[in-house]
Design an enzyme around this catalytic site. Structure first.
Site, PDB file in Angstrom:
ATOM      1  N   LYS A   1      35.482  44.198  26.835  1.00  0.00           N
ATOM      2  CA  LYS A   1      34.571  44.979  27.526  1.00  0.00           C
ATOM      3  C   LYS A   1      34.566  46.174  28.198  1.00  0.00           C
ATOM      4  CE  LYS A   1      33.278  40.595  30.484  1.00  0.00           C
ATOM      5  NZ  LYS A   1      33.221  40.092  31.279  1.00  0.00           N
TER       6      LYS A   1
ATOM      7  N   HIS B   1      32.296  40.631  22.986  1.00  0.00           N
ATOM      8  CA  HIS B   1      33.530  41.415  23.936  1.00  0.00           C
ATOM      9  C   HIS B   1      34.902  40.311  23.651  1.00  0.00           C
ATOM     10  CE1 HIS B   1      32.415  38.655  26.551  1.00  0.00           C
ATOM     11  NE2 HIS B   1      34.223  38.325  27.171  1.00  0.00           N
TER      12      HIS B   1
HETATM   13 FE   LIG Z   1      35.070  36.954  28.614  1.00  0.00          FE
HETATM   14 FE   LIG Z   2      36.792  36.937  32.363  1.00  0.00          FE
END
Ligand SMILES: [Fe+2]
Ligand SMILES: [Fe+2]
Length: 198
Positions: free
Chosen positions: A72, A97
């Site tokens: 992320k 991600h």
């Molecule tokens: Fe995730």
């Molecule tokens: Fe998560």
């Protein structure tokens, strides 16, 4: 300094330090996600213990859970923390991600399937997950545990963009998805654990 007299301990210390360094970097960018990862790791470990995973598998599960959302880092915070509905393009970006986390972690030699566990943490047993649409036992049990812990933590804790939906709602949701998207044994273990606590 790691104790060089014990090679296994040294390797473990270096692996933990590598994860700590990645988490320190993530914390600089996004101070919420590492907290989420910590809580998911604690719950995933409890589920894994209840399912009687052996010590190396528990260690891999715990390490994987601590950094499962490291990818992320590559997503703008205003999208990550956007309240309300995401556009399809925004959701597609967030979905990257899982692959990014895998590619980052696969550079560390864990001699345990840490990167593989992370890679599949958004896969569902009915094949409707991402990034690869894996099904059933093609998804590592550790990943299936991580998925359950991730959903429960995400719903039962406050997120940057909304308040907690509450533990009862989280447990209801995993019960609804039991055997459809989520591993039945992992769900049952989580329900037993959380029922004891709440
Ligand atoms: Fe995730
Ligand atoms: Fe998560």
């Amino acid at each position: 300094m790691p104790d060089l007299a014990d090679p296994i301990q040294t390797i473990h210390t270096l692996q933990t330090q590598a994860l700590d360094a990645l988490l320190a970097l993530q914390h600089l960018i996004d101070n919420y996600t590492p907290l989420h990862e910590d809580r998911v790791a604690a719950l995933a470990l409890q589920i894994g213990r209840r399912l009687e995973l052996d010590a190396p598998r528990l260690q891999a599960l715990h390490m994987a859970a601590r950094v499962h959302d490291i990818g992320k880092i590559n997503i703008p915070l205003d999208i990550l923390n956007k309240p309300g509905k995401l556009s399809e393009a925004e959701f597609d970006l967030i979905k990257t991600h899982a692959q990014t986390s895998y590619e980052v972690l696969n550079r560390i030699d864990f001699s345990l399937p840490v990167a593989d566990i992370v890679h599949a943490h958004h896969e569902y047993i009915d094949g409707s997950g991402y990034p690869r649409g894996l099904r059933g036992d093609d998804i590592l049990l550790e990943s299936r545990i991580l998925t359950v812990a991730d959903i429960v933590e995400s719903m039962s804790e406050d997120r940057p963009y909304r308040k907690s939906l509450g533990m009862p709602a989280a447990l209801q949701e995993i019960s609804r998805l039991r055997g459809i998207r989520l591993d039945p044994a992992a769900v049952d273990a989580c329900l037993q654990l959380c029922a004891n606590e709440h």
